[in-house]
Design a protein around this motif. Structure first.
Motif, short mmCIF file in Angstrom:
data_model
loop_
_atom_site.label_atom_id
_atom_site.label_comp_id
_atom_site.label_asym_id
_atom_site.label_seq_id
_atom_site.Cartn_x
_atom_site.Cartn_y
_atom_site.Cartn_z
N SER A 188 0.85 -1.20 0.00
CA SER A 188 0.00 0.00 0.00
C SER A 188 0.88 1.24 0.00
N THR A 189 0.65 2.15 -0.95
CA THR A 189 1.46 3.36 -1.08
C THR A 189 0.52 4.58 -1.09
N VAL A 190 1.15 5.76 -1.03
CA VAL A 190 0.35 7.00 -1.07
C VAL A 190 -0.32 7.20 -2.42
N LEU A 193 -2.54 1.05 -4.33
CA LEU A 193 -2.02 -0.28 -4.05
C LEU A 193 -1.07 -0.72 -5.16
N LEU A 194 0.14 -1.01 -4.78
CA LEU A 194 1.13 -1.55 -5.72
C LEU A 194 1.03 -3.07 -5.65
N THR A 207 0.95 -3.45 -11.14
CA THR A 207 -0.05 -2.40 -11.26
C THR A 207 0.01 -1.48 -10.05
N LEU A 208 -0.44 -0.25 -10.22
CA LEU A 208 -0.57 0.71 -9.13
C LEU A 208 -1.99 1.26 -9.18
#
Length: 322
Positions: A188-190, A193-194, A207-208
C-alpha cells in the motif's frame, strides 16, 4: 758337530749320524713340527653374491624410488610408474639388497649391512610417522569442519543483525534481501495499491491502483521490497529486479518515487548482489551493497540516485520501464 737332519750331536770326524743314520752334511729338509695349514677359501668370481647379502629389504620396499637413487639401482625408479609401480615395489623388497651389492662399491659385507640397516630404519620410521599423522588428521577433520560451520553460522547471524541506530538523524535502518521468502506481493502506497498480478494468459504485470505500470517479461522479475516515508506526503518504494533480462547479474534495484499524483521510476542501480543494508536519514536513503572492492554506496537524495559519488542518469540500459 750336530746332525743337519735330526739335530743329534755327532763326533767331529763321524761320516754318519749315529741316531738317524743320515750322512753328515746332508741337505735334507728338517722335519717340520707345525700342523699343516687349512686351505683358504676359494676366490669368488665377479658378480657372486656372498652369504649375508640376500634377504628382504624394508628400506627398498618402503622408500622405493628414493632408495633406488641412493643405491644406484635405477630400475627401481619404475616404482613411480602407475600400476606397474606396485609390482616394482615388492620386487625391490625381495631383490633390493642383491642389486645394491652389485651396483655400489662397498668396503666390506659389514659396511653393506650397516648401510642397508639404516635404510630400513628410516623407511619404517617415516612410514610409521605418516600413519600417525594420517590418523591424527582423520580425527581432527570432523572437529575442524564443525568449527567452520559454527563460525560461518555466527558470521551469518552477525550479518543479519543491523547495527545499532546510534545516529540521532537516523529514522530507519535495516537489511534488504531480494531472495527473502517473505517478500510482499502487494504494497500500500500513497499513490494506491502496488500489486503484482498474474493475468489470464499467465503473464505477469505490476499495477498501481489497478493501472498497469510494468508488463511483459520484465514484470515477472520486478517486485517491491519496502517503502520509505518522505516529507510532504511523498514515498520512495524500493523495487528489485531479479534476473536482469537474462544476463548473469543476479539482482538490480530501483526506486518508485510516489506521491498523490502517481509514481516515477529512478534508474536501476546495484552491484548484482541480492543483499545489502540501508539507512534512512530524513529524506535521504543510503544503501550499502557488497562488490568486488568491498562495498558500494548508493544514495537517493531529492529524487536523484548517486552511486559512489556519481549521479546515475537514465539510459535505455537502466530504465526499468523498458
Amino acid at each position: 758337530m750336530f746332525c743337519s737332519h735330526c739335530g743329534a750331536q755327532m763326533a767331529p770326524d763321524a761320516a754318519f749320524c749315529s741316531v738317524c743314520g743320515k750322512a753328515a752334511g746332508s741337505t735334507s729338509s728338517p722335519v717340520s713340527l707345525d700342523k699343516p695349514s687349512a686351505p683358504g677359501p676359494a676366490p669368488q668370481a665377479p658378480g657372486d653374491i656372498p652369504d649375508g647379502v640376500k634377504g628382504w629389504s624394508w628400506g627398498a620396499f618402503l622408500l622405493n624410488w628414493i632408495w633406488a637413487i641412493g643405491n644406484r639401482s635405477w630400475i627401481g625408479l619404475l616404482s613411480l610408474v602407475p600400476y606397474l609401480g606396485w609390482i616394482v615395489v615388492f620386487w625391490l623388497g625381495f631383490k633390493g639388497r642383491e642389486m645394491a651389492w652389485k651396483n655400489k662399491q662397498w668396503d666390506s659385507l659389514e659396511h653393506f649391512n650397516r648401510v642397508q640397516r639404516k635404510w630400513s630404519q628410516w623407511g619404517i620410521g617415516i612410514t610409521l610417522a605418516a600413519i600417525v599423522l594420517a590418523i591424527l588428521a582423520a580425527m581432527a577433520t570432523p572437529a575442524l569442519e564443525d568449527y567452520a560451520r559454527r563460525t560461518a553460522g555466527e558470521t551469518a547471524r552477525q550479518d543479519d543483525t543491523p547495527p545499532p541506530a546510534d545516529d540521532a538523524a537516523v529514522t530507519a535502518r535495516g537489511l534488504i534481501d531480494s531472495n527473502a521468502d517473505n517478500l510482499p506481493a502487494s504494497l500500500s502506497t500513497v499513490a494506491g495499491l502496488l500489486d503484482r498480478r498474474t493475468n489470464a494468459d499467465g503473464s505477469r504485470s505490476l499495477t498501481l491502483g489497478g493501472r498497469v505500470l510494468f508488463s511483459g517479461e520484465d514484470a515477472s522479475w520486478q517486485f517491491p521490497l519496502r517503502s520509505f516515508a518522505l516529507s510532504g506526503g511523498r514515498e520512495a518504494i524500493l523495487m528489485a529486479r531479479s534476473g536482469d533480462r537474462g544476463n548473469s547479474c543476479e539482482t538490480l534495484f530501483f526506486f518508485l518515487l510516489a506521491d498523490a499524483s502517481g509514481v516515477k521510476p529512478t534508474p536501476m542501480f546495484g552491484t548484482c548482489a541480492p543483499r545489502g543494508s540501508f539507512v534512512q536519514r530524513d529524506d535521504v536513503i543510503e544503501i550499502q551493497l557488497p562488490d568486488v572492492s568491498g562495498n558500494s554506496t548508493i544514495v537517493l537524495r531529492d529524487g536523484v540516485v548517486i552511486k559512489d559519488g556519481q549521479v546515475v542518469g537514465m539510459t535505455g540500459l537502466n530504465d526499468p520501464s523498458r
